[in-house]
Design a protein around this motif. Sequence first.
Motif, PDB file in Angstrom:
ATOM      1  N   TRP A   1       0.823  -1.213   0.000  1.00  0.00           N
ATOM      2  CA  TRP A   1       0.000   0.000   0.000  1.00  0.00           C
ATOM      3  C   TRP A   1       0.858   1.264   0.000  1.00  0.00           C
ATOM      4  CZ3 TRP A   1      -5.205   0.550  -0.393  1.00  0.00           C
ATOM      5  CH2 TRP A   1      -5.751   1.783  -0.040  1.00  0.00           C
ATOM      6  N   LYS A   2       1.874   1.290   0.840  1.00  0.00           N
ATOM      7  CA  LYS A   2       2.690   2.498   0.998  1.00  0.00           C
ATOM      8  C   LYS A   2       3.918   2.512   0.088  1.00  0.00           C
ATOM      9  CE  LYS A   2       1.182   3.301   5.671  1.00  0.00           C
ATOM     10  NZ  LYS A   2       0.525   2.177   6.231  1.00  0.00           N
ATOM     11  N   ASP A   3       4.162   1.422  -0.633  1.00  0.00           N
ATOM     12  CA  ASP A   3       5.346   1.360  -1.492  1.00  0.00           C
ATOM     13  C   ASP A   3       5.134   2.033  -2.847  1.00  0.00           C
ATOM     14  OD1 ASP A   3       6.551   0.044   0.525  1.00  0.00           O
ATOM     15  OD2 ASP A   3       6.432  -1.940  -0.381  1.00  0.00           O
ATOM     16  N   SER A   4       3.915   2.392  -3.155  1.00  0.00           N
ATOM     17  CA  SER A   4       3.609   3.030  -4.430  1.00  0.00           C
ATOM     18  C   SER A   4       3.100   4.443  -4.161  1.00  0.00           C
ATOM     19  CB  SER A   4       2.543   2.225  -5.173  1.00  0.00           C
ATOM     20  OG  SER A   4       2.958   0.902  -5.340  1.00  0.00           O
ATOM     21  N   PRO A   5       4.002   5.408  -4.041  1.00  0.00           N
ATOM     22  CA  PRO A   5       3.606   6.730  -3.577  1.00  0.00           C
ATOM     23  C   PRO A   5       2.691   7.516  -4.525  1.00  0.00           C
ATOM     24  CG  PRO A   5       5.875   6.757  -4.293  1.00  0.00           C
ATOM     25  CD  PRO A   5       5.420   5.328  -4.340  1.00  0.00           C
ATOM     26  N   ARG A   6       2.700   7.225  -5.809  1.00  0.00           N
ATOM     27  CA  ARG A   6       1.880   7.994  -6.749  1.00  0.00           C
ATOM     28  C   ARG A   6       0.791   7.152  -7.376  1.00  0.00           C
ATOM     29  NH1 ARG A   6       5.073  12.067 -10.302  1.00  0.00           N
ATOM     30  NH2 ARG A   6       2.932  12.179 -10.940  1.00  0.00           N
ATOM     31  N   THR A   7       0.338   6.131  -6.680  1.00  0.00           N
ATOM     32  CA  THR A   7      -0.641   5.210  -7.229  1.00  0.00           C
ATOM     33  C   THR A   7      -2.036   5.525  -6.708  1.00  0.00           C
ATOM     34  OG1 THR A   7       1.036   3.487  -7.372  1.00  0.00           O
ATOM     35  CG2 THR A   7      -1.242   2.779  -7.457  1.00  0.00           C
ATOM     36  N   TRP A   8      -2.959   5.695  -7.621  1.00  0.00           N
ATOM     37  CA  TRP A   8      -4.375   5.845  -7.281  1.00  0.00           C
ATOM     38  C   TRP A   8      -5.000   4.465  -7.272  1.00  0.00           C
ATOM     39  CZ3 TRP A   8      -7.030  10.410  -6.280  1.00  0.00           C
ATOM     40  CH2 TRP A   8      -6.271  11.569  -6.406  1.00  0.00           C
ATOM     41  N   ARG A   9      -5.981   4.273  -6.429  1.00  0.00           N
ATOM     42  CA  ARG A   9      -6.615   2.958  -6.312  1.00  0.00           C
ATOM     43  C   ARG A   9      -8.117   3.061  -6.510  1.00  0.00           C
ATOM     44  NH1 ARG A   9      -2.337   3.750  -3.243  1.00  0.00           N
ATOM     45  NH2 ARG A   9      -0.734   2.172  -3.308  1.00  0.00           N
ATOM     46  N   ILE A  10      -8.636   2.148  -7.309  1.00  0.00           N
ATOM     47  CA  ILE A  10     -10.073   2.000  -7.473  1.00  0.00           C
ATOM     48  C   ILE A  10     -10.459   0.802  -6.625  1.00  0.00           C
ATOM     49  CG2 ILE A  10     -11.933   1.542  -9.095  1.00  0.00           C
ATOM     50  CD1 ILE A  10     -10.026   2.593 -11.315  1.00  0.00           C
ATOM     51  N   VAL A  11     -11.369   0.995  -5.681  1.00  0.00           N
ATOM     52  CA  VAL A  11     -11.748  -0.088  -4.766  1.00  0.00           C
ATOM     53  C   VAL A  11     -13.210  -0.460  -4.997  1.00  0.00           C
ATOM     54  CG1 VAL A  11     -11.959  -0.788  -2.355  1.00  0.00           C
ATOM     55  CG2 VAL A  11     -10.087   0.706  -3.048  1.00  0.00           C
ATOM     56  N   ALA A  12     -13.442  -1.741  -5.211  1.00  0.00           N
ATOM     57  CA  ALA A  12     -14.794  -2.273  -5.326  1.00  0.00           C
ATOM     58  C   ALA A  12     -14.955  -3.354  -4.271  1.00  0.00           C
ATOM     59  CB  ALA A  12     -15.032  -2.842  -6.716  1.00  0.00           C
ATOM     60  N   MET A  13     -16.083  -3.341  -3.575  1.00  0.00           N
ATOM     61  CA  MET A  13     -16.352  -4.348  -2.556  1.00  0.00           C
ATOM     62  C   MET A  13     -17.762  -4.906  -2.775  1.00  0.00           C
ATOM     63  SD  MET A  13     -15.726  -4.091   1.559  1.00  0.00           S
ATOM     64  CE  MET A  13     -16.826  -2.735   1.785  1.00  0.00           C
ATOM     65  N   PRO A  14     -17.938  -5.658  -3.878  1.00  0.00           N
ATOM     66  CA  PRO A  14     -19.273  -6.194  -4.183  1.00  0.00           C
ATOM     67  C   PRO A  14     -19.620  -7.360  -3.264  1.00  0.00           C
ATOM     68  CG  PRO A  14     -17.701  -6.969  -5.778  1.00  0.00           C
ATOM     69  CD  PRO A  14     -16.950  -6.024  -4.880  1.00  0.00           C
ATOM     70  N   GLU A  15     -20.901  -7.560  -3.119  1.00  0.00           N
ATOM     71  CA  GLU A  15     -21.376  -8.660  -2.283  1.00  0.00           C
ATOM     72  C   GLU A  15     -22.289  -9.550  -3.110  1.00  0.00           C
ATOM     73  OE1 GLU A  15     -23.197  -6.925   1.135  1.00  0.00           O
ATOM     74  OE2 GLU A  15     -21.425  -5.752   1.637  1.00  0.00           O
ATOM     75  N   GLY A  16     -22.255 -10.840  -2.824  1.00  0.00           N
ATOM     76  CA  GLY A  16     -23.157 -11.791  -3.476  1.00  0.00           C
ATOM     77  C   GLY A  16     -22.799 -12.111  -4.907  1.00  0.00           C
ATOM     78  N   CYS A  17     -21.521 -12.105  -5.238  1.00  0.00           N
ATOM     79  CA  CYS A  17     -21.121 -12.366  -6.617  1.00  0.00           C
ATOM     80  C   CYS A  17     -21.239 -13.840  -6.998  1.00  0.00           C
ATOM     81  CB  CYS A  17     -19.692 -11.890  -6.858  1.00  0.00           C
ATOM     82  SG  CYS A  17     -19.560 -10.105  -6.918  1.00  0.00           S
TER      83      CYS A  17
END
Length: 193
Positions: A72-88
Amino acid sequence: MTDPVPAATVRRNRNALIIVLVLFFGGMLVAGILRFSGWRPHGMQNKGEMLQPYGDLRGYSPTLVDGTPYAWKDSPRTWRIVAMPEGCDGARREACTRLLEDLDKVWRLMGRNADRVHVLWAGAPPVDVAPLREIRLVRVDDTLRAGLPRGKAAGAGDPVWLVDPNGFVVLRYAPGADPGDLRTDLARLLRIN
């Protein structure tokens, strides 16, 4: 000896000076009013919901599904798209598949900036979809749930969040939002950061 300037010329010059000053300071006054009233040009508005206050994932240390830690902290210029779907794995399998394909498409459309974007899928992916190399599967835990604000917009489906390089959750995209909106916001943010 010089002749005195006629009164009509003085009035005309004075009026021209007043007009120039009104245009100059009037433009500044209108710009200040628009700026402090919160108005923004349509092209500068976010497509996603700006979170106030931001979600905080700075202390989050995600673990990938295979057990390895995600840097997480090793990529200082990285943007993250987070998806947390349920019931896939059940009745929502088609919706999850569509969301996964949309996130894959957004990542691919980032082009040369794609290496500065990570897609984190928290939870189990749809069963019938081949693993995509750019999508990182992370384990869901309470820290992640607490750091992802649900926001105001509601709808059927799963929201998607955009996390800045510092670990703050800054934008939320409502369930069923157009993936082009996410791409537009992300492209704008990558240009300035």
